[in-house]
Design a protein around this motif. Sequence first.
Motif, PDB file in Angstrom:
ATOM      1  N   ILE A 102      33.282  40.731  45.360  1.00  0.00           N
ATOM      2  CA  ILE A 102      31.954  40.121  45.387  1.00  0.00           C
ATOM      3  C   ILE A 102      30.863  41.178  45.277  1.00  0.00           C
ATOM      4  O   ILE A 102      29.858  40.997  44.577  1.00  0.00           O
ATOM      5  CB  ILE A 102      31.765  39.299  46.685  1.00  0.00           C
ATOM      6  N   SER A 103      31.054  42.307  45.952  1.00  0.00           N
ATOM      7  CA  SER A 103      30.005  43.325  46.031  1.00  0.00           C
ATOM      8  C   SER A 103      30.069  44.351  44.903  1.00  0.00           C
ATOM      9  O   SER A 103      29.198  45.212  44.801  1.00  0.00           O
ATOM     10  CB  SER A 103      30.083  44.049  47.373  1.00  0.00           C
ATOM     11  N   ASP A 104      31.071  44.266  44.042  1.00  0.00           N
ATOM     12  CA  ASP A 104      31.221  45.242  42.957  1.00  0.00           C
ATOM     13  C   ASP A 104      30.347  44.833  41.770  1.00  0.00           C
ATOM     14  O   ASP A 104      30.683  43.921  41.016  1.00  0.00           O
ATOM     15  CB  ASP A 104      32.685  45.327  42.517  1.00  0.00           C
ATOM     16  N   HIS A 105      29.210  45.512  41.619  1.00  0.00           N
ATOM     17  CA  HIS A 105      28.291  45.224  40.520  1.00  0.00           C
ATOM     18  C   HIS A 105      28.366  46.294  39.429  1.00  0.00           C
ATOM     19  O   HIS A 105      27.547  46.284  38.506  1.00  0.00           O
ATOM     20  CB  HIS A 105      26.856  45.133  41.039  1.00  0.00           C
ATOM     21  N   GLN A 106      29.314  47.194  39.529  1.00  0.00           N
ATOM     22  CA  GLN A 106      29.416  48.305  38.585  1.00  0.00           C
ATOM     23  C   GLN A 106      30.571  48.151  37.609  1.00  0.00           C
ATOM     24  O   GLN A 106      30.488  48.618  36.478  1.00  0.00           O
ATOM     25  CB  GLN A 106      29.586  49.624  39.354  1.00  0.00           C
ATOM     26  N   SER A 107      31.642  47.493  38.029  1.00  0.00           N
ATOM     27  CA  SER A 107      32.831  47.379  37.184  1.00  0.00           C
ATOM     28  C   SER A 107      32.696  46.239  36.191  1.00  0.00           C
ATOM     29  O   SER A 107      32.041  45.226  36.467  1.00  0.00           O
ATOM     30  CB  SER A 107      34.077  47.146  38.047  1.00  0.00           C
ATOM     31  N   GLY A 108      33.344  46.388  35.036  1.00  0.00           N
ATOM     32  CA  GLY A 108      33.390  45.320  34.061  1.00  0.00           C
ATOM     33  C   GLY A 108      34.333  44.218  34.512  1.00  0.00           C
ATOM     34  O   GLY A 108      35.120  44.385  35.451  1.00  0.00           O
ATOM     35  N   SER A 109      34.265  43.067  33.837  1.00  0.00           N
ATOM     36  CA  SER A 109      35.048  41.911  34.278  1.00  0.00           C
ATOM     37  C   SER A 109      36.553  42.144  34.154  1.00  0.00           C
ATOM     38  O   SER A 109      37.333  41.642  34.970  1.00  0.00           O
ATOM     39  CB  SER A 109      34.637  40.659  33.501  1.00  0.00           C
ATOM     40  N   ALA A 110      37.000  42.897  33.142  1.00  0.00           N
ATOM     41  CA  ALA A 110      38.427  43.193  33.026  1.00  0.00           C
ATOM     42  C   ALA A 110      38.903  44.047  34.198  1.00  0.00           C
ATOM     43  O   ALA A 110      40.011  43.857  34.713  1.00  0.00           O
ATOM     44  CB  ALA A 110      38.715  43.893  31.707  1.00  0.00           C
ATOM     45  N   GLU A 111      38.065  44.973  34.643  1.00  0.00           N
ATOM     46  CA  GLU A 111      38.402  45.788  35.807  1.00  0.00           C
ATOM     47  C   GLU A 111      38.441  44.938  37.071  1.00  0.00           C
ATOM     48  O   GLU A 111      39.303  45.125  37.934  1.00  0.00           O
ATOM     49  CB  GLU A 111      37.399  46.921  35.967  1.00  0.00           C
ATOM     50  N   ILE A 112      37.489  44.002  37.186  1.00  0.00           N
ATOM     51  CA  ILE A 112      37.471  43.092  38.327  1.00  0.00           C
ATOM     52  C   ILE A 112      38.749  42.256  38.352  1.00  0.00           C
ATOM     53  O   ILE A 112      39.370  42.059  39.403  1.00  0.00           O
ATOM     54  CB  ILE A 112      36.237  42.170  38.264  1.00  0.00           C
ATOM     55  N   ALA A 113      39.152  41.764  37.181  1.00  0.00           N
ATOM     56  CA  ALA A 113      40.378  40.972  37.101  1.00  0.00           C
ATOM     57  C   ALA A 113      41.591  41.790  37.510  1.00  0.00           C
ATOM     58  O   ALA A 113      42.497  41.289  38.187  1.00  0.00           O
ATOM     59  CB  ALA A 113      40.555  40.429  35.686  1.00  0.00           C
ATOM     60  N   CYS A 114      41.615  43.059  37.108  1.00  0.00           N
ATOM     61  CA  CYS A 114      42.710  43.949  37.495  1.00  0.00           C
ATOM     62  C   CYS A 114      42.728  44.152  39.008  1.00  0.00           C
ATOM     63  O   CYS A 114      43.787  44.154  39.631  1.00  0.00           O
ATOM     64  CB  CYS A 114      42.574  45.279  36.766  1.00  0.00           C
ATOM     65  N   MET A 115      41.548  44.304  39.609  1.00  0.00           N
ATOM     66  CA  MET A 115      41.456  44.425  41.061  1.00  0.00           C
ATOM     67  C   MET A 115      42.040  43.190  41.742  1.00  0.00           C
ATOM     68  O   MET A 115      42.759  43.296  42.746  1.00  0.00           O
ATOM     69  CB  MET A 115      39.992  44.601  41.481  1.00  0.00           C
ATOM     70  N   ALA A 116      41.721  42.016  41.191  1.00  0.00           N
ATOM     71  CA  ALA A 116      42.222  40.776  41.773  1.00  0.00           C
ATOM     72  C   ALA A 116      43.749  40.683  41.656  1.00  0.00           C
ATOM     73  O   ALA A 116      44.428  40.279  42.602  1.00  0.00           O
ATOM     74  CB  ALA A 116      41.570  39.573  41.095  1.00  0.00           C
ATOM     75  N   LEU A 117      44.283  41.066  40.501  1.00  0.00           N
ATOM     76  CA  LEU A 117      45.735  41.043  40.332  1.00  0.00           C
ATOM     77  C   LEU A 117      46.428  42.022  41.263  1.00  0.00           C
ATOM     78  O   LEU A 117      47.493  41.722  41.825  1.00  0.00           O
ATOM     79  CB  LEU A 117      46.096  41.348  38.880  1.00  0.00           C
ATOM     80  N   LYS A 118      45.836  43.188  41.447  1.00  0.00           N
ATOM     81  CA  LYS A 118      46.411  44.156  42.394  1.00  0.00           C
ATOM     82  C   LYS A 118      46.399  43.607  43.803  1.00  0.00           C
ATOM     83  O   LYS A 118      47.353  43.788  44.575  1.00  0.00           O
ATOM     84  CB  LYS A 118      45.629  45.469  42.317  1.00  0.00           C
TER      85      LYS A 118
END
Length: 296
Positions: free
Chosen positions: A15-31
């Motif tokens: 929620i607080s990550d405003h720097q990463s791109g959406s693909a990186e966010i998706a990778c964070m979620a999968l991890k």
Amino acid sequence: MENNRFRQTCLQNIISDHQSGSAEIACMALKALADYSQRCEEAQPSTYLKELNAFAVALQQTRPSMAILTNIIDAWLEEVNRSKHPQSDVMTLKQVALGKAEELMAQSSQANERIAQHVCDLIADNSVVLTHSISSTIIDCFTKLAKREISAIITESRPGNEGLQLAEKLSKSGIETQYITDAQLGLFMEKADVVLLGADSILADGSLVNKAGSYLTALAAHDLGIPIYVCAEKFKQSRESRETIHLEEMDSAELNLADLPHITARNIYFDVTPPRLINGWIDEEGVQTLMGTPST
């Protein structure tokens, strides 16, 4: 209790990550899903799956402007919840959950690599490439383009200033770059040969949802006849429309405005660029001149 803290920390980080791109966010979620699938201590397959499903849905809801988060987690849930799996033991389910998360992360990474190659095939040597905001896909494109002696124009992308991260990456790649304020886009657009943008979502009609300022970038490019291409893997394609997409609004404190009477600060992070302003969409299969139609 420990697992609950883990889930809440993962959700808040996204929620607080405003720097990463959406693909990186998706990778964070999968991890996060992969890690939780291994640490979850439910002994019964049905309750184990219930826990995984609840966490997955909560992750999807963190960033509603990012179609990839919904789509890639849906793909993970489809595998985890296949009818044969509830009859399996928890150990088997853990293997399935972990394996599918790793497979999807690899699939997304490979899609970006293919997109970058398609971009390299499209853009001529010594071109000036302009971009707004930051995207892991666009970074991969610049990494490949660095061998072609291209140069770049990038925006600071307020209020998050993601352009600073991109500037550091381009500097390390040896790409000659001009770094400008968002307000200078109209002035510098005529110096560009092509515009590349990443995407948070591609709507059903081909409209682009991306960092606020992308629409203005596209308007300036269109006015000057500069071609603009959107680089996004298929997981970013959404069934939403301009009327139904939720554009996230962040804390207005980022704008550093004093508390003034009669003044309301707005900080909507995304805007919508209509397809009429876009020359092509580049996904892992190639350049599409109409959504779903490869160029010839």
